[in-house]
Enzyme design. Structure first.
Site, mmCIF file in Angstrom:
data_model
loop_
_atom_site.group_PDB
_atom_site.id
_atom_site.type_symbol
_atom_site.label_atom_id
_atom_site.label_comp_id
_atom_site.label_asym_id
_atom_site.label_seq_id
_atom_site.Cartn_x
_atom_site.Cartn_y
_atom_site.Cartn_z
ATOM 1 N N ASP A 125 -11.662 8.406 -2.787
ATOM 2 C CA ASP A 125 -10.397 8.748 -2.405
ATOM 3 C C ASP A 125 -9.442 7.812 -3.083
ATOM 4 O O ASP A 125 -8.387 8.137 -3.267
ATOM 5 C CB ASP A 125 -10.080 8.902 -0.985
ATOM 6 C CG ASP A 125 -10.336 7.838 -0.197
ATOM 7 O OD1 ASP A 125 -10.832 6.960 -0.709
ATOM 8 O OD2 ASP A 125 -9.908 7.936 0.987
ATOM 9 N N HIS A 126 -9.783 6.488 -3.538
ATOM 10 C CA HIS A 126 -8.972 5.534 -3.696
ATOM 11 C C HIS A 126 -8.788 5.511 -5.366
ATOM 12 O O HIS A 126 -7.530 6.177 -5.503
ATOM 13 C CB HIS A 126 -9.288 3.937 -3.318
ATOM 14 C CG HIS A 126 -8.795 3.913 -2.047
ATOM 15 N ND1 HIS A 126 -9.349 4.527 -0.917
ATOM 16 C CD2 HIS A 126 -8.023 2.941 -1.474
ATOM 17 C CE1 HIS A 126 -8.668 4.100 0.323
ATOM 18 N NE2 HIS A 126 -8.141 3.158 -0.065
ATOM 19 N N ASP A 147 -11.906 0.498 5.842
ATOM 20 C CA ASP A 147 -10.482 0.397 5.303
ATOM 21 C C ASP A 147 -9.598 0.474 6.700
ATOM 22 O O ASP A 147 -9.955 0.769 7.782
ATOM 23 C CB ASP A 147 -10.250 1.809 4.872
ATOM 24 C CG ASP A 147 -8.809 2.037 4.319
ATOM 25 O OD1 ASP A 147 -8.767 1.976 2.976
ATOM 26 O OD2 ASP A 147 -7.910 2.077 5.060
ATOM 27 N N ARG A 194 2.688 0.720 3.700
ATOM 28 C CA ARG A 194 2.867 -0.804 3.316
ATOM 29 C C ARG A 194 3.794 -0.936 2.008
ATOM 30 O O ARG A 194 3.719 -0.027 1.171
ATOM 31 C CB ARG A 194 1.440 -1.198 2.815
ATOM 32 C CG ARG A 194 0.752 -1.560 3.734
ATOM 33 C CD ARG A 194 -0.692 -2.049 3.456
ATOM 34 N NE ARG A 194 -1.379 -2.272 4.612
ATOM 35 C CZ ARG A 194 -2.838 -2.267 4.969
ATOM 36 N NH1 ARG A 194 -3.456 -1.866 3.745
ATOM 37 N NH2 ARG A 194 -3.330 -2.377 6.025
ATOM 38 N N SER A 227 -4.955 -5.105 4.146
ATOM 39 C CA SER A 227 -6.298 -4.090 3.738
ATOM 40 C C SER A 227 -7.395 -5.104 4.211
ATOM 41 O O SER A 227 -7.446 -6.112 4.847
ATOM 42 C CB SER A 227 -6.375 -4.299 2.319
ATOM 43 O OG SER A 227 -7.564 -4.661 1.858
ATOM 44 N N ARG A 234 -10.068 -5.448 2.719
ATOM 45 C CA ARG A 234 -11.028 -5.587 1.206
ATOM 46 C C ARG A 234 -11.570 -6.933 1.626
ATOM 47 O O ARG A 234 -10.825 -7.982 1.484
ATOM 48 C CB ARG A 234 -10.163 -5.511 -0.019
ATOM 49 C CG ARG A 234 -9.096 -6.452 -0.452
ATOM 50 C CD ARG A 234 -8.269 -5.974 -1.452
ATOM 51 N NE ARG A 234 -7.428 -4.823 -1.060
ATOM 52 C CZ ARG A 234 -6.239 -4.808 -1.596
ATOM 53 N NH1 ARG A 234 -5.476 -5.823 -1.953
ATOM 54 N NH2 ARG A 234 -5.334 -3.728 -1.092
HETATM 55 C C1 MIC Z 1 -4.954 -0.349 1.259
HETATM 56 O O1 MIC Z 1 -4.308 0.393 1.819
HETATM 57 O O2 MIC Z 1 -4.588 -1.669 1.153
HETATM 58 C C2 MIC Z 1 -6.545 -0.004 0.850
HETATM 59 C C3 MIC Z 1 -6.563 -0.096 -0.302
HETATM 60 O O3 MIC Z 1 -6.497 1.321 1.397
HETATM 61 C C4 MIC Z 1 -7.174 -1.168 1.609
HETATM 62 C C5 MIC Z 1 -8.804 -1.118 1.078
HETATM 63 C C6 MIC Z 1 -8.861 -1.667 -0.284
HETATM 64 O O4 MIC Z 1 -8.421 -2.875 -0.452
HETATM 65 O O5 MIC Z 1 -9.758 -1.122 -0.755
HETATM 66 C C7 MIC Z 1 -7.161 -1.047 3.237
HETATM 67 O O6 MIC Z 1 -6.190 -0.687 3.686
HETATM 68 O O7 MIC Z 1 -8.129 -1.690 3.861
HETATM 69 FE FE1 SF4 Z 2 -5.014 5.028 0.704
HETATM 70 FE FE2 SF4 Z 2 -4.922 2.512 1.951
HETATM 71 FE FE3 SF4 Z 2 -2.810 3.918 0.812
HETATM 72 FE FE4 SF4 Z 2 -4.015 4.786 3.018
HETATM 73 S S1 SF4 Z 2 -2.961 2.750 2.971
HETATM 74 S S2 SF4 Z 2 -3.272 5.979 1.166
HETATM 75 S S3 SF4 Z 2 -5.997 4.356 2.481
HETATM 76 S S4 SF4 Z 2 -4.476 2.880 -0.195
#
Ligand code: MIC
Ligand code: SF4
Length: 643
Positions: free
Chosen positions: A63-64, A118, A378, A532, A534
């Site tokens: 989904d990303h 996530d 964010r 995140s 990650r």
């Molecule tokens: C985000 O919102 O920063 C992400 C991308 O969903 C990350 C996960 C990632 O870095 O792949 C998260 O929130 O954990």
């Molecule tokens: Fe995707 Fe992370 Fe954004 Fe949610 S906050 S939409 S999981 S990238």
């Protein structure tokens, strides 16, 4: 004194530990992974040697990074589809929707535990699940049957009273809570929502609130499972999963906060932090270049239905671009059926795939210095893909009316409330969900050339010395440590390549300097690693030779990711000592093994002669992980011991 809901569920799932022990290890019922953390999680799951997931359901979502701008991405998706079939995971194909929205709709079950790679996994707390975010390795280990540990949480009971006024919505509730508590206010806590104000909040609205508990730094957030939960599940053909759950009448909480819903007004988070919140009226009139309605926070049917009622018969302002991404294919099918998509297209909105997209800098980067008003969670500097963009966060109502007017607009200027009647039945179409075969042992996994082996993990030495590679301030996010965006995210299964981007927004020369110095240390302020889950934000520094971090405090998931990677996360005993460490200084840390036991490690700044006192605050389990050279090594030992 009765029990709160959090400790009731912990009690049901406790594998070890407790409040007195300072840590709880929980049995995990369900797991979720998404593509950009999932490749690493799957590589690590393979490395455990476990034949099949132990969880009652593991879902692998793509989904990303769905754009597939280069082959790496498409290869990763094949790898994820094959590992899902082999190891017994449900596979949610690209286009089926954002993991947190789909998980609410199709898989979440009240009272169960969910661990996801996530940070917004707590969205499922809207259903009364204990849903937590973690690094990919922790999720891999949970799938291998190892309980997941968190510091014994303090429970913050937030009581919602009264009812929201017209044009004020769930997003405004959580923005107000962020304004009060800040991005550090939830650290070490689980937030439990309660009170009569809950009865008017639907599950997707609760999802918006639980989702942004991640921005508070909370371990997770949870709502009771009540009549709203039953309605939500029944409307999606899942009434059988309903189970009522609530705190005892006389439940006690470590902390409490009361929010009077009737007193709230539309709010907006200003650049560059989700807690930089003011009422919309204070910034009304500010020109807007782009509005984005979507992300895992606000992309459900109710969000889009409200948006449609606002823009019906109107046109998007010529100075503004409006992009809309439905959170799931189910929502997309519903807005097609109910004529909502037609309203969007006629108004001049641009419709995006049901995926994360702009939220994480995958397309729709704003113009230079552009003002973007988004419904996501964010707004960290640079996260949108444009380093100097000014990203604001608000409700779909505020974003929709602002897109029409071309300036930030308080939705209350719209006049009378628009009533939305939610359908009793939602379309159920799981044709983009692939269930694994009973026996996946014969599945051959396709591995593209971008999928590189895991790094080597080394046991922690008793002493270390080296250079301070960076000395940073407060609230450093994982987007600073290892930025996202389509191009960089395509390298998530290739640690050597992605490490070239480590700390790029802070210091583009970091990888070169780290290599030349033969690795070293990082000093930082409070809340290091917020954002995140990650684990690349720990693995890339490890790959470049970072041995330890000394910070004023850490975000929970990132601290555990550092430990899992074998990097020692130390805390300044006196936060003002951060000023005693500058970039380029040489540090010596000796007697680490006894220091970890005594919770006291001294760092000698060889360049200045000063001694800096630090603490480790490690549990026994965390010490063992570091001594083994990271969580994978520790888990392999544990799993071998089981055989
Ligand atoms: C985000 O919102 O920063 C992400 C991308 O969903 C990350 C996960 C990632 O870095 O792949 C998260 O929130 O954990
Ligand atoms: Fe995707 Fe992370 Fe954004 Fe949610 S906050 S939409 S999981 S990238």
């Amino acid at each position: 004194m009765g029990k709160n809901l959090v400790w009731k569920i912990i009690g049901e799932r406790l594998a070890a530990g407790g409040r007195e022990e300072g840590e709880v290890s929980l049995r995990i019922d369900q797991t979720l992974t998404q593509d950009t953390t999932g490749t690493m999680a799957c590589l690590q799951f393979e490395a455990t040697g476990a034949p099949r997931t132990n969880a009652s359901r593991s879902v692998s979502y793509v989904d990303h990074n769905t754009l597939q701008v280069t082959f790496e991405n498409a290869d990763d998706h094949n790898y994820l589809q094959d590992t899902a079939a082999k190891y017994g995971f449900t596979f949610s194909r690209p286009g089926n929707g954002i993991c947190h929205q789909v998980h609410l709709e199709r898989f979440g079950v009240p009272g169960m535990t969910l661990l996801g790679s996530d940070s917004h996994t707590p969205t499922a707390g809207a259903l009364g699940m204990l849903a937590m975010g973690a690094g990919g390795l922790d999720v891999a280990l949970a799938m291998a049957g190892i309980p997941f540990s968190i510091p014994a949480p303090r429970v913050l009971g937030i009581e919602l009273r009264g009812r929201l006024n017209p044009w004020v919505s769930a997003k405004d509730i959580i923005l107000e809570i962020l304004r009060i508590l800040t991005v550090r206010g939830g650290v070490g806590k689980i937030i439990e929502y309660r009170g009569e104000g809950l009865s008017s909040l639907t599950v997707p609205e609760r999802g918006t609130i639980a989702n942004m508990g991640a921005e508070l730094g909370a371990t997770t957030s949870i709502f009771p499972s009540d009549e709203q939960t039953r309605l939500f599940l029944e409307a999606r053909g899942r009434g059988g999963d309903f189970r009522p759950l609530a705190a005892d009448e006389d439940a006690s909480y470590d902390e409490t906060l009361v929010i009077d819903l009737a007193k709230l007004e539309p709010m907006v988070a200003l650049p560059h932090s989700p807690d930089n919140v003011v009422p919309v009226r204070e910034v009304a009139g500010r020109p807007v270049d782009q509005c984005f309605i979507g992300s895992c926070t606000n992309s459900s049917y109710i969000d889009l239905a409200r948006t449609a009622e606002i823009i019906r018969g109107r046109a998007v302002s010529p100075r503004t671009s409006l992009c809309i991404a439905p959170g799931s294919r189910q929502t997309l099918l519903m807005i097609i059926r109910d004529g909502i998509l037609d309203v969007f297209v006629r108004a001049g909105a641009r419709i995006l795939e049901s995926a994360c997209g702009p939220c994480i800098g995958i397309g729709q980067a704003p113009s230079t210095g552009g003002v973007s008003l988004r419904t996501g969670n964010r707004n960290f500097e640079g996260r949108s893909g444009t380093p100097d963009a000014l990203v604001h966060l608000a409700s779909p109502e505020t974003a929709a009316i602002s897109a029409v007017k071309g300036v930030i607009t308080d939705p209350r200027s719209m006049g009378e409330r628009i009533e939305i009647n939610l359908p009793d039945k939602f379309i159920v179409d799981d044709s983009m969900i692939i269930e694994p075969p009973e026996d996946g042992s014969g599945v051959v996994i396709r591995r593209g050339p971008n999928i590189k082996p895991l790094p080597e993990f080394h046991p922690l030495p008793d002493s270390m010395e080296g250079e301070v590679l960076l000395s940073l301030g407060d609230n450093i996010t994982t987007d600073h440590i290892l930025p996202a965006g389509s191009r960089i995210m395509s390298l998530r299964s290739n640690l050597p390549a992605i490490s070239e981007y480590c700390f790029r927004p802070v210091d583009p020369d970091f990888p070169d300097r780290a290599r030349k110095a033969g690795g070293g240390f990082i000093a930082a302020g409070a809340n290091y690693g917020q954002g995140s889950s990650r684990e690349h934000a720990a693995l890339s520094p490890l790959f470049l030779g970072v041995k330890a971090i000394i910070a004023v405090s850490y975000a929970r998931i990132h601290r555990q990711n550092l430990i899992n990677a074998g990097i020692l996360p130390l805390v300044f005993e006196d936060p003002s000592d951060l000023a005693k460490i500058s970039r380029g200084d040489r540090l010596e840390l000796a007697g680490l093994y006894s220091g970890m036991d005594d919770d006291a490690v001294e760092a000698l700044n060889v360049s200045t002669g000063e001694v800096i006192k630090t603490r480790c605050g490690l549990s026994k389990r965390q010490r063992e992980i570091l001594l083994a050279g990271g969580a994978l090594n520790a888990a392999r030992r544990a799993l071998e011991g089981q055989v």
